[in-house]
Motif scaffolding. Sequence first.
Motif, mmCIF file in Angstrom:
data_model
loop_
_atom_site.group_PDB
_atom_site.id
_atom_site.type_symbol
_atom_site.label_atom_id
_atom_site.label_comp_id
_atom_site.label_asym_id
_atom_site.label_seq_id
_atom_site.Cartn_x
_atom_site.Cartn_y
_atom_site.Cartn_z
ATOM 1 N N GLU A 65 16.085 2.976 8.323
ATOM 2 C CA GLU A 65 15.883 1.695 7.822
ATOM 3 C C GLU A 65 14.952 1.088 9.059
ATOM 4 O O GLU A 65 15.302 1.488 10.334
ATOM 5 C CB GLU A 65 17.126 0.941 7.884
ATOM 6 C CG GLU A 65 16.974 -0.474 7.371
ATOM 7 C CD GLU A 65 18.631 -1.265 6.923
ATOM 8 O OE1 GLU A 65 18.410 -2.311 7.288
ATOM 9 O OE2 GLU A 65 19.242 -0.507 6.380
ATOM 10 N N PHE A 66 13.950 0.587 8.747
ATOM 11 C CA PHE A 66 13.104 -0.099 9.638
ATOM 12 C C PHE A 66 13.537 -1.386 10.249
ATOM 13 O O PHE A 66 14.114 -2.213 9.413
ATOM 14 C CB PHE A 66 11.635 -0.274 9.458
ATOM 15 C CG PHE A 66 10.562 -0.392 10.298
ATOM 16 C CD1 PHE A 66 9.822 0.828 10.587
ATOM 17 C CD2 PHE A 66 10.381 -1.504 10.966
ATOM 18 C CE1 PHE A 66 8.811 0.651 11.425
ATOM 19 C CE2 PHE A 66 9.325 -1.345 12.022
ATOM 20 C CZ PHE A 66 8.630 -0.379 12.324
ATOM 21 N N ASP A 92 0.965 -1.262 0.020
ATOM 22 C CA ASP A 92 -0.074 0.042 0.152
ATOM 23 C C ASP A 92 0.805 1.169 0.055
ATOM 24 O O ASP A 92 2.010 1.192 0.602
ATOM 25 C CB ASP A 92 -0.852 0.107 1.133
ATOM 26 C CG ASP A 92 -2.109 -0.973 1.078
ATOM 27 O OD1 ASP A 92 -2.545 -1.396 -0.083
ATOM 28 O OD2 ASP A 92 -2.765 -0.982 2.180
ATOM 29 N N PRO A 93 0.503 2.370 -0.680
ATOM 30 C CA PRO A 93 1.035 3.589 -0.631
ATOM 31 C C PRO A 93 1.182 4.102 0.717
ATOM 32 O O PRO A 93 0.146 4.091 1.487
ATOM 33 C CB PRO A 93 0.240 4.628 -1.606
ATOM 34 C CG PRO A 93 -0.402 3.455 -2.545
ATOM 35 C CD PRO A 93 -0.735 2.457 -1.573
ATOM 36 N N ARG A 140 8.688 2.402 4.183
ATOM 37 C CA ARG A 140 8.365 3.486 3.500
ATOM 38 C C ARG A 140 7.596 4.564 4.157
ATOM 39 O O ARG A 140 7.761 5.680 4.045
ATOM 40 C CB ARG A 140 7.607 2.929 2.279
ATOM 41 C CG ARG A 140 8.220 2.274 1.356
ATOM 42 C CD ARG A 140 7.364 1.724 0.013
ATOM 43 N NE ARG A 140 8.182 0.905 -0.707
ATOM 44 C CZ ARG A 140 7.279 -0.181 -1.435
ATOM 45 N NH1 ARG A 140 5.983 -0.216 -1.566
ATOM 46 N NH2 ARG A 140 8.265 -0.819 -2.291
ATOM 47 N N LEU A 141 6.646 4.133 5.065
ATOM 48 C CA LEU A 141 6.067 4.921 6.089
ATOM 49 C C LEU A 141 6.921 5.647 6.887
ATOM 50 O O LEU A 141 6.745 7.087 7.003
ATOM 51 C CB LEU A 141 4.978 4.200 6.951
ATOM 52 C CG LEU A 141 4.197 5.017 7.824
ATOM 53 C CD1 LEU A 141 3.353 6.098 7.234
ATOM 54 C CD2 LEU A 141 3.203 4.040 8.538
ATOM 55 N N LEU A 142 7.946 5.012 7.505
ATOM 56 C CA LEU A 142 8.858 5.705 8.545
ATOM 57 C C LEU A 142 9.711 6.740 7.676
ATOM 58 O O LEU A 142 9.868 7.895 8.197
ATOM 59 C CB LEU A 142 9.875 4.784 8.923
ATOM 60 C CG LEU A 142 11.013 5.173 9.858
ATOM 61 C CD1 LEU A 142 10.326 6.047 10.973
ATOM 62 C CD2 LEU A 142 11.849 4.095 10.190
ATOM 63 N N VAL A 143 9.961 6.468 6.452
ATOM 64 C CA VAL A 143 10.843 7.539 5.601
ATOM 65 C C VAL A 143 9.929 8.740 5.304
ATOM 66 O O VAL A 143 10.445 9.833 5.194
ATOM 67 C CB VAL A 143 11.437 6.889 4.306
ATOM 68 C CG1 VAL A 143 12.149 7.930 3.364
ATOM 69 C CG2 VAL A 143 12.466 5.925 4.618
ATOM 70 N N LEU A 144 8.841 8.401 4.998
ATOM 71 C CA LEU A 144 7.704 9.604 4.606
ATOM 72 C C LEU A 144 7.534 10.518 5.966
ATOM 73 O O LEU A 144 7.636 11.571 5.920
ATOM 74 C CB LEU A 144 6.409 8.874 4.256
ATOM 75 C CG LEU A 144 5.371 9.945 3.796
ATOM 76 C CD1 LEU A 144 5.781 10.734 2.767
ATOM 77 C CD2 LEU A 144 3.918 9.209 3.604
#
Length: 139
Positions: free
Chosen positions: A122-123, A81-82, A108-112
Amino acid sequence: MLFLVHHAEAVDAQIDPQRPLTSAGNTHAQRTAAAVAGRGAKPAVIWHSGKLRARQTAEAMWRACNPLAEFAAARGLQPDDPPQWIADVIIGEERDVMLVGHMPHLGRLLVLLHRDGGAAREFPLHACVALEQRNGGWT
């Protein structure tokens, strides 16, 4: 506060297509939940992707951190998911929220959410990352 949690270790899809947690994954989820609760986490809302491995991990967090929290599957937490979908939901949320999901979505959510001069974050696998909203951004 926002808590991002990657589900614990799950069995291979060839063994069980539902992908429940392994025995070690279940133990790890319980220990991680106890550690998160021990640091004072008490989310009012715990949302998971709906996939069995995420739900089982979320249940461990729910029991350890706040059994009175709202607990539900939520749209926008699937692996591909985006991240903007769930970011849009949490932006106006005033309660402490815990999201339990998958890679690569959580990374991706963490970077966003956490932009530190453009440096990528990095998660960690099978872990929890806590973020706090300050001055319009997340730290």
